[in-house]
Design a protein around this motif. Structure first.
Motif, PDB file in Angstrom:
ATOM      1  N   LEU A 175       0.836  -1.202   0.000  1.00  0.00           N
ATOM      2  CA  LEU A 175       0.000   0.000   0.000  1.00  0.00           C
ATOM      3  C   LEU A 175       0.870   1.251   0.000  1.00  0.00           C
ATOM      4  O   LEU A 175       0.602   2.213  -0.738  1.00  0.00           O
ATOM      5  CB  LEU A 175      -0.917  -0.018   1.225  1.00  0.00           C
ATOM      6  CG  LEU A 175      -1.826   1.208   1.401  1.00  0.00           C
ATOM      7  CD1 LEU A 175      -2.774   1.348   0.221  1.00  0.00           C
ATOM      8  CD2 LEU A 175      -2.621   1.114   2.700  1.00  0.00           C
ATOM      9  N   LEU A 176       1.926   1.240   0.807  1.00  0.00           N
ATOM     10  CA  LEU A 176       2.826   2.390   0.872  1.00  0.00           C
ATOM     11  C   LEU A 176       3.582   2.593  -0.438  1.00  0.00           C
ATOM     12  O   LEU A 176       3.799   3.727  -0.876  1.00  0.00           O
ATOM     13  CB  LEU A 176       3.802   2.217   2.031  1.00  0.00           C
ATOM     14  CG  LEU A 176       3.192   2.354   3.434  1.00  0.00           C
ATOM     15  CD1 LEU A 176       4.144   1.813   4.493  1.00  0.00           C
ATOM     16  CD2 LEU A 176       2.835   3.806   3.719  1.00  0.00           C
ATOM     17  N   VAL A 177       3.982   1.511  -1.082  1.00  0.00           N
ATOM     18  CA  VAL A 177       4.653   1.619  -2.381  1.00  0.00           C
ATOM     19  C   VAL A 177       3.717   2.243  -3.405  1.00  0.00           C
ATOM     20  O   VAL A 177       4.113   3.143  -4.163  1.00  0.00           O
ATOM     21  CB  VAL A 177       5.130   0.236  -2.861  1.00  0.00           C
ATOM     22  CG1 VAL A 177       5.537   0.285  -4.333  1.00  0.00           C
ATOM     23  CG2 VAL A 177       6.305  -0.244  -2.023  1.00  0.00           C
ATOM     24  N   ALA A 178       2.474   1.770  -3.436  1.00  0.00           N
ATOM     25  CA  ALA A 178       1.508   2.303  -4.394  1.00  0.00           C
ATOM     26  C   ALA A 178       1.281   3.793  -4.170  1.00  0.00           C
ATOM     27  O   ALA A 178       1.215   4.582  -5.126  1.00  0.00           O
ATOM     28  CB  ALA A 178       0.186   1.543  -4.283  1.00  0.00           C
ATOM     29  N   GLU A 179       1.165   4.202  -2.912  1.00  0.00           N
ATOM     30  CA  GLU A 179       0.967   5.613  -2.609  1.00  0.00           C
ATOM     31  C   GLU A 179       2.210   6.433  -2.915  1.00  0.00           C
ATOM     32  O   GLU A 179       2.119   7.559  -3.409  1.00  0.00           O
ATOM     33  CB  GLU A 179       0.571   5.778  -1.136  1.00  0.00           C
ATOM     34  CG  GLU A 179      -0.860   5.349  -0.836  1.00  0.00           C
ATOM     35  CD  GLU A 179      -1.870   6.181  -1.624  1.00  0.00           C
ATOM     36  OE1 GLU A 179      -1.897   7.410  -1.439  1.00  0.00           O
ATOM     37  OE2 GLU A 179      -2.605   5.595  -2.441  1.00  0.00           O
ATOM     38  N   ALA A 180       3.392   5.875  -2.634  1.00  0.00           N
ATOM     39  CA  ALA A 180       4.636   6.592  -2.904  1.00  0.00           C
ATOM     40  C   ALA A 180       4.778   6.907  -4.384  1.00  0.00           C
ATOM     41  O   ALA A 180       5.228   7.995  -4.766  1.00  0.00           O
ATOM     42  CB  ALA A 180       5.827   5.765  -2.422  1.00  0.00           C
ATOM     43  N   LEU A 181       4.384   5.967  -5.232  1.00  0.00           N
ATOM     44  CA  LEU A 181       4.512   6.161  -6.678  1.00  0.00           C
ATOM     45  C   LEU A 181       3.596   7.261  -7.200  1.00  0.00           C
ATOM     46  O   LEU A 181       3.795   7.768  -8.308  1.00  0.00           O
ATOM     47  CB  LEU A 181       4.223   4.842  -7.412  1.00  0.00           C
ATOM     48  CG  LEU A 181       5.309   3.775  -7.272  1.00  0.00           C
ATOM     49  CD1 LEU A 181       4.814   2.440  -7.791  1.00  0.00           C
ATOM     50  CD2 LEU A 181       6.577   4.202  -7.998  1.00  0.00           C
ATOM     51  N   ARG A 182       2.596   7.642  -6.424  1.00  0.00           N
ATOM     52  CA  ARG A 182       1.723   8.742  -6.825  1.00  0.00           C
ATOM     53  C   ARG A 182       2.412  10.092  -6.671  1.00  0.00           C
ATOM     54  O   ARG A 182       2.047  11.063  -7.330  1.00  0.00           O
ATOM     55  CB  ARG A 182       0.439   8.734  -5.984  1.00  0.00           C
ATOM     56  CG  ARG A 182      -0.471   7.542  -6.233  1.00  0.00           C
ATOM     57  CD  ARG A 182      -1.672   7.578  -5.312  1.00  0.00           C
ATOM     58  NE  ARG A 182      -2.383   8.847  -5.407  1.00  0.00           N
ATOM     59  CZ  ARG A 182      -3.280   9.282  -4.513  1.00  0.00           C
ATOM     60  NH1 ARG A 182      -3.541   8.544  -3.448  1.00  0.00           N
ATOM     61  NH2 ARG A 182      -3.885  10.432  -4.673  1.00  0.00           N
ATOM     62  N   TYR A 183       3.413  10.168  -5.795  1.00  0.00           N
ATOM     63  CA  TYR A 183       4.008  11.450  -5.447  1.00  0.00           C
ATOM     64  C   TYR A 183       5.467  11.602  -5.857  1.00  0.00           C
ATOM     65  O   TYR A 183       5.934  12.725  -6.041  1.00  0.00           O
ATOM     66  CB  TYR A 183       3.899  11.668  -3.934  1.00  0.00           C
ATOM     67  CG  TYR A 183       2.482  11.702  -3.432  1.00  0.00           C
ATOM     68  CD1 TYR A 183       1.675  12.817  -3.631  1.00  0.00           C
ATOM     69  CD2 TYR A 183       1.944  10.609  -2.763  1.00  0.00           C
ATOM     70  CE1 TYR A 183       0.375  12.846  -3.163  1.00  0.00           C
ATOM     71  CE2 TYR A 183       0.639  10.627  -2.292  1.00  0.00           C
ATOM     72  CZ  TYR A 183      -0.143  11.742  -2.506  1.00  0.00           C
ATOM     73  OH  TYR A 183      -1.438  11.760  -2.052  1.00  0.00           O
TER      74      TYR A 183
END
Length: 202
Positions: free
Chosen positions: A86-94
């Protein structure tokens, strides 16, 4: 727990290949992001991996991973693993895929520090401590000269970097938890092919 063997050439080579494959995944997730959200891509990948691994788990002899001894540690590891993705997916947004990969792969550093603290057999010697400091220094050096043209996007990029680093911590906690629970012994009962295939899929 018994002492693990030192890394040999074969194990080190396999880990390098696996890390290359896993690192490319973050790039693919970022490239496909405009069409399919990273979290959806990860959900599809994990679902397909579970379908491939589950029949192999059922084929093993003598170990029941759904027994009480394995179930609770397994649930804990699943939560950590899910939080990492989940954190990887969110990190890739920013932030960029390159920053996400570098920060995600700080996990071995945190694993080494965590096991040094928890297990006497995993104590770091002077050379290993030097390697830890060099690794941290290399990571810091890689971020010097961040693109100044990003302007107002720098704060959100830093937030993405923080999420990627936190994902690395979650990955490290997964590894540490696996090493410290009964699940560490379950691997010795599995055929080599099942262990390799499960590691490759996930």
């Amino acid at each position: 727990m018994e002492q693990r063997k030192a890394l040999d050439v074969q194990a080190s080579g396999l880990m390098i290949v696996l890390c290359m494959i896993w690192g490319i995944q973050q790039v693919v997730l970022k490239l496909a992001g405009p069409d399919i959200s990273p979290i959806m891509q990860i959900a599809i990948r994990s679902g397909l991996s579970a379908l491939l691994v589950f029949p192999l788990i059922r084929l093993q002899q003598g170990v029941h991973l759904c027994s009480k001894a394995y179930l609770l540690p397994g649930i804990w590891l699943a939560l950590l693993f899910s939080a990492e993705f989940l954190l990887v997916a969110e990190a890739l947004r920013y932030t960029t895929a390159s920053h996400t990969v570098v920060l995600l792969y700080t996990a071995p550093i945190f694993v080494a520090l965590g096991l040094h603290w928890k297990l006497p057999v995993e104590k770091l010697n002077a050379v290993q401590w030097l390697g830890i400091f060099m690794a941290f220094g290399g990571i810091a050096l890689s971020f010097i000269g961040r693109d100044q043209h990003a302007g107002q996007q720098i704060p959100q990029a830093l937030w993405g970097d923080f999420l990627a680093l936190l994902a690395g911590v979650m990955w490290a906690l997964t590894t540490i938890s696996l090493r410290l629970t009964k699940l560490a012994d379950a691997r010795r009962h599995r055929p080599y092919f099942i262990s390799w295939w499960a590691d490759f899929c996930f």
